[in-house]
Design an enzyme around this catalytic site. Structure first.
Site, PDB file in Angstrom:
ATOM      1  N   GLU A 183      31.868  -3.172  12.312  1.00 57.12           N
ATOM      2  CA  GLU A 183      32.780  -2.133  11.712  1.00 57.12           C
ATOM      3  C   GLU A 183      31.744  -0.861  11.429  1.00 57.12           C
ATOM      4  OE1 GLU A 183      34.597  -3.828   8.169  1.00 57.12           O
ATOM      5  OE2 GLU A 183      35.101  -5.616   9.162  1.00 57.12           O
ATOM      6  N   LYS A 186      30.495   1.927   9.452  1.00 59.34           N
ATOM      7  CA  LYS A 186      30.272   2.072   7.828  1.00 59.34           C
ATOM      8  C   LYS A 186      30.524   3.328   7.351  1.00 59.34           C
ATOM      9  CE  LYS A 186      26.401   0.965   4.591  1.00 59.34           C
ATOM     10  NZ  LYS A 186      27.196   2.133   3.741  1.00 59.34           N
ATOM     11  N   LYS A 188      21.778   0.713   9.454  1.00 53.62           N
ATOM     12  CA  LYS A 188      22.056   2.049   9.362  1.00 53.62           C
ATOM     13  C   LYS A 188      21.749   3.083  10.693  1.00 53.62           C
ATOM     14  CE  LYS A 188      22.836   3.207   5.140  1.00 53.62           C
ATOM     15  NZ  LYS A 188      22.172   3.889   4.246  1.00 53.62           N
ATOM     16  N   CYS A 229      26.827  46.018   2.615  1.00 55.07           N
ATOM     17  CA  CYS A 229      27.414  45.453   3.820  1.00 55.07           C
ATOM     18  C   CYS A 229      26.981  45.716   5.244  1.00 55.07           C
ATOM     19  CB  CYS A 229      29.036  45.447   3.824  1.00 55.07           C
ATOM     20  SG  CYS A 229      29.672  44.842   5.028  1.00 55.07           S
ATOM     21  N   CYS A 241      36.645  47.681   6.140  1.00 56.04           N
ATOM     22  CA  CYS A 241      35.085  47.158   6.684  1.00 56.04           C
ATOM     23  C   CYS A 241      35.756  46.574   8.235  1.00 56.04           C
ATOM     24  CB  CYS A 241      34.750  46.005   6.090  1.00 56.04           C
ATOM     25  SG  CYS A 241      33.436  45.200   6.723  1.00 56.04           S
TER      26      CYS A 241
HETATM   27  S1  IVH Z   1      31.813  -4.634   3.421  1.00 58.77           S
HETATM   28  C1  IVH Z   1      30.657  -7.922   0.637  1.00 58.77           C
HETATM   29  N1  IVH Z   1      32.703  -3.073   5.125  1.00 58.77           N
HETATM   30  O1  IVH Z   1      28.871   0.553   2.395  1.00 58.77           O
HETATM   31  C2  IVH Z   1      31.492  -6.826   1.502  1.00 58.77           C
HETATM   32  N2  IVH Z   1      31.300  -2.003   3.318  1.00 58.77           N
HETATM   33  O2  IVH Z   1      26.397  -0.051   1.546  1.00 58.77           O
HETATM   34  C3  IVH Z   1      30.570  -5.577   1.356  1.00 58.77           C
HETATM   35  N3  IVH Z   1      31.558   0.350   3.548  1.00 58.77           N
HETATM   36  O3  IVH Z   1      29.876  -0.825  -0.900  1.00 58.77           O
HETATM   37  C4  IVH Z   1      31.078  -4.189   1.744  1.00 58.77           C
HETATM   38  N4  IVH Z   1      32.521   0.844   5.268  1.00 58.77           N
HETATM   39  O4  IVH Z   1      31.370   1.206   0.126  1.00 58.77           O
HETATM   40  C5  IVH Z   1      32.124  -3.063   4.080  1.00 58.77           C
HETATM   41  N5  IVH Z   1      33.399  -1.533   7.093  1.00 58.77           N
HETATM   42  C6  IVH Z   1      33.005  -1.736   5.687  1.00 58.77           C
HETATM   43  C7  IVH Z   1      32.513  -0.611   5.001  1.00 58.77           C
HETATM   44  C8  IVH Z   1      31.792  -0.787   3.733  1.00 58.77           C
HETATM   45  C9  IVH Z   1      31.891   1.361   4.461  1.00 58.77           C
HETATM   46  C10 IVH Z   1      30.454   0.725   2.230  1.00 58.77           C
HETATM   47  C11 IVH Z   1      30.893   0.079   0.935  1.00 58.77           C
HETATM   48  C12 IVH Z   1      29.807  -0.680   0.523  1.00 58.77           C
HETATM   49  C13 IVH Z   1      28.838   0.025   1.202  1.00 58.77           C
HETATM   50  C14 IVH Z   1      27.515  -0.781   1.140  1.00 58.77           C
END
Ligand code: IVH
Length: 675
Positions: free
Chosen positions: A113, A115, A319, A413, A436
């Site tokens: 997914e 992030k 990341k 200016c 201006c």
């Molecule tokens: S799952 C146990 N899914 O990333 C479940 N987190 O670095 C843990 N985040 O605290 C989180 N997109 O704020 C999950 N598709 C996603 C996410 C996601 C963003 C954030 C979330 C989490 C942080 C962890």
């Protein structure tokens, strides 16, 4: 249908259309039709306040400011994630899992997914109704931001489960999602804050967090926050699917916004491919992602693996490489905006960041430059995120060799040589010369832009050229262009000139809300323009309003009120308005003024026919309903009035036959006290 039943129907319909628009991005009715439904609901609720429910779409921004946020105990720990930075890290994670799996060599499948770089929220639904929303806090205790989350139109207030859908909705359900600030809105948002002398948000994440953690939900309501949901935190009373992939789909079916960018991966090699595919894509989407989240698809298995500290073993964040690079600051150029703000812009030694060559970056303002001690010749750290203009984070002091030069704000200016001005308490410096030429270029660009008068035929360089040629001395001059003179310009053939002029002419049919927005008054974007015209009805009404009267409008604070009052008090702006009026620009709002609804049409039934001078039929209907009247489709003995415009046909003859009085739009407005 009785009012009591109608109100229930309307509530569901408005909620459904919000869902079509904000979750599915696929509306099925026009904005005007939506407005009509919404206003009908507002009018009914005004007549029957006892029927207003907390989940009514009208209540999204209704709550009063809080003194502090209450604490919320989460029903289960809101966990974080461990990080991986490479494909090798990913395989190492799989290896570490072996000790905990029932069979170390068992095949695993995954979901990858995006992030999202926003902030986690936890949403509680009881019997399908949104009852509580909280921030993550320390993972066990968060802050109650329910009333702020209610203002996010993408969050369902009520989960609509069709009886025939076969979906079992647990009577108690807790959903986790990520609230974020869309990138395309971030830049304009920060630009407005800069113009207002307010502190800037460093990035969309901070803007999301700052917008959500407001004690006054009315502030959150005007910020463009949205959300994607991705997890079920707790449920009772019905079962939910066992795999992550099915859970995402389940959330989607319940009406939650779920990212369409998640992918199912049959094994880790597929995950690695998904990761590689994401890297070039991350700059093409409208939200900031800092990686992908890899989750074991079998959730009971994943959950059984436990966690290390706050990180579950069954998922990991991969990341993306940083979107920051160092380069040399070669020079600082000054840009002037339409409000006269002089903004420093970095000229950089070209550097590739995330697949794009960056040559310029914003330095925000001269206070920021001084605070960070950025100097010309410095090696600076530059960040690029999505479509947001790259910005200079700060200097790398260790790399200095003593040849760097301190940056001083300009005294005049650079475009008109007039002395710059500073406003007490603001960080921005201004050119306040109304003549201006560079400011005028910006004002014209803004006036014709899509969010304002939307004159598509007015191309990018046209404004600057016409200003340079002396055709335009103020924005109203746009409506006084001479065809013959334009034809004499190089490159302005007949077709181009006619297109240009017809586009300008057509813009006179835009709404007064757009026109007010296009004037570019400080702090008056489209949302505020709508609020102001709803309250005052027209630009003339607005011009006559005192600062105190302006401040009584919900959503208008002292700063906006002062900016509007000052603008209308200025002789030059008054003259500009008269010039626009003479050209036929729209001064009166055609919208129903929600805040000034009356009950003056209660008990009266109307039929609408023909083309009205300023309102569409939907708008006329909403207008009548907002004042308590009813609109039906055909003329009968029960019809009190026929509202008729040009080219009225059989309905008009029928009305004449039955001696039903015929009204014009103007007469209708008079009936409700005129606005
Ligand atoms: S799952 C146990 N899914 O990333 C479940 N987190 O670095 C843990 N985040 O605290 C989180 N997109 O704020 C999950 N598709 C996603 C996410 C996601 C963003 C954030 C979330 C989490 C942080 C962890």
């Amino acid at each position: 249908m009785k009012d009591e039943e109608r109100i229930v129907v309307l509530r569901d319909q408005v909620n459904y259309h919000l869902y079509r628009y904000h979750v599915l991005d696929a509306p099925v009715i026009s904005d005007a039709e939506y407005d009509a439904l919404y206003h009908e609901l507002v009018a009914l609720e005004a007549a029957h306040p006892e029927w207003v429910t907390a989940d009514s779409p009208t209540q999204r921004a209704g709550a009063e400011p809080l003194d502090a946020f209450a604490k919320v105990n989460h029903p289960a720990p809101i966990l974080s994630l461990a990080n991986a930075f490479s494909v090798a890290d990913l395989f190492a994670w799989r290896q570490r899992l072996e000790r905990y799996l029932p069979d170390p060599a068992m095949p695993l499948d995954f979901v990858a997914e995006p992030k999202l770089d926003g902030l986690t929220v936890v949403l509680t639904y009881v019997n399908g109704r949104f009852t509580q929303g909280a921030t993550r806090g320390n993972g066990e205790i968060g802050e109650d931001v329910t009333q702020n989350l209610r203002t996010l139109k993408a969050i369902p207030q009520k989960i609509p489960v069709a009886p025939d859908s076969g979906l079992a909705l647990p009577p108690y359900l807790v959903v986790r999602g990520e609230v974020f600030f869309p990138l395309d809105r971030f830049e304009a948002f920060n630009a407005a804050r800069l113009a207002a002398g307010e502190p800037l948000y460093m990035n969309p994440r901070n803007a999301a967090s700052g917008s959500l953690r407001q004690l006054d939900p009315k502030i959150t309501a005007v910020r463009p926050l949205t959300i994607y949901c991705y997890d079920l935190v707790a449920w009772e009373g019905a079962s939910v699917p066992d795999t992550q992939w099915e859970r995402l789909d389940y959330l989607r079916q319940l009406g939650f916004p779920v990212s369409a960018d998640s992918v199912y991966c049959a094994d880790l090699t597929a995950v690695a491919a998904a990761y590689e595919a994401w890297i070039p894509r991350r700059n093409q989407i409208n939200y900031e992602v800092d990686g992908i989240v890899v989750k074991i698809n079998n959730r009971p298995l994943a959950d059984s693996l436990g966690f290390v500290g706050k990180d579950p073993r069954g998922a990991i964040a991969m990341k993306f490489p940083a979107q920051e690079k160092t380069t040399r600051l070669l020079d600082v150029q000054v840009n002037v905006g339409r409000t006269g703000v002089l903004a420093p812009n970095a000229v950089l030694e070209p550097v590739e960041i995330g697949g794009v060559v960056v040559r310029n970056a914003t330095l925000h303002n001269y206070d920021e430059i001084a605070r960070k001690d950025i100097r010309i010749g410095d090696t600076v750290l530059v960040k690029r995120a999505g479509d947001v203009i790259p910005y200079v984070i700060g200097p790398v002091i260790e790399q200095r060799d003593g040849t760097e030069r301190v940056i001083t704000p300009p005294a005049v200016c650079p475009f008109c040589n007039q002395p710059v001005k500073r406003i007490e308490g603001e960080v921005a410096i201004y050119c306040d010369n109304p003549a201006c030429p560079e400011q005028l270029v910006r004002r014209v660009e803004y006036f014709v832009s899509r969010g304002a008068m939307d004159i598509g035929t007015f191309g990018g360089k046209t404004g600057a050229l016409l200003i340079e040629q002396g055709f335009i001395h103020d924005i109203a001059d746009l409506y006084y262009l001479d065809r013959a003179a334009l034809l004499a310009l190089e490159g302005f053939q007949e077709k181009k000139v006619d297109n240009l002029l017809s586009g300008i002419e057509a813009s006179k049919n835009q709404s007064a809300e757009r026109f007010l927005t296009a004037l570019g008054i400080g702090f008056v974007g489209s949302v505020v323009a709508g609020l102001l015209l709803d309250a005052f009805g027209s630009l003339d009404g607005l011009a006559a309003a005192t600062r105190e009267e302006l401040e009584t409008v919900e959503g208008v604070g002292p700063q906006i009120a002062a900016s509007v009052a000052d603008w209308f008090a200025d002789e030059r702006n008054r003259a500009l308005l008269e010039k626009f009026r003479a050209a036929g620009l729209p001064f009166a709002s055609r919208r129903t003024a929600v805040s000034v609804v009356t009950q003056s049409l209660t008990g009266l039934t109307f039929v609408i026919t023909g083309t009205l001078p300023t309102m569409s039929r939907d708008e006329a209907k909403a207008f009548i309903e907002a004042h308590g009247g009813k609109v039906t489709g055909s003329v009968s003995k029960n019809t009190n009035y026929l509202l008729a415009g040009e080219n009225a046909g059989s309905k008009l003859s029928k009305a004449e036959q039955l001696a039903v009085p015929v009204l014009s739009e103007a007469e209708l407005r008079e009936m409700v006290g005129g606005d």
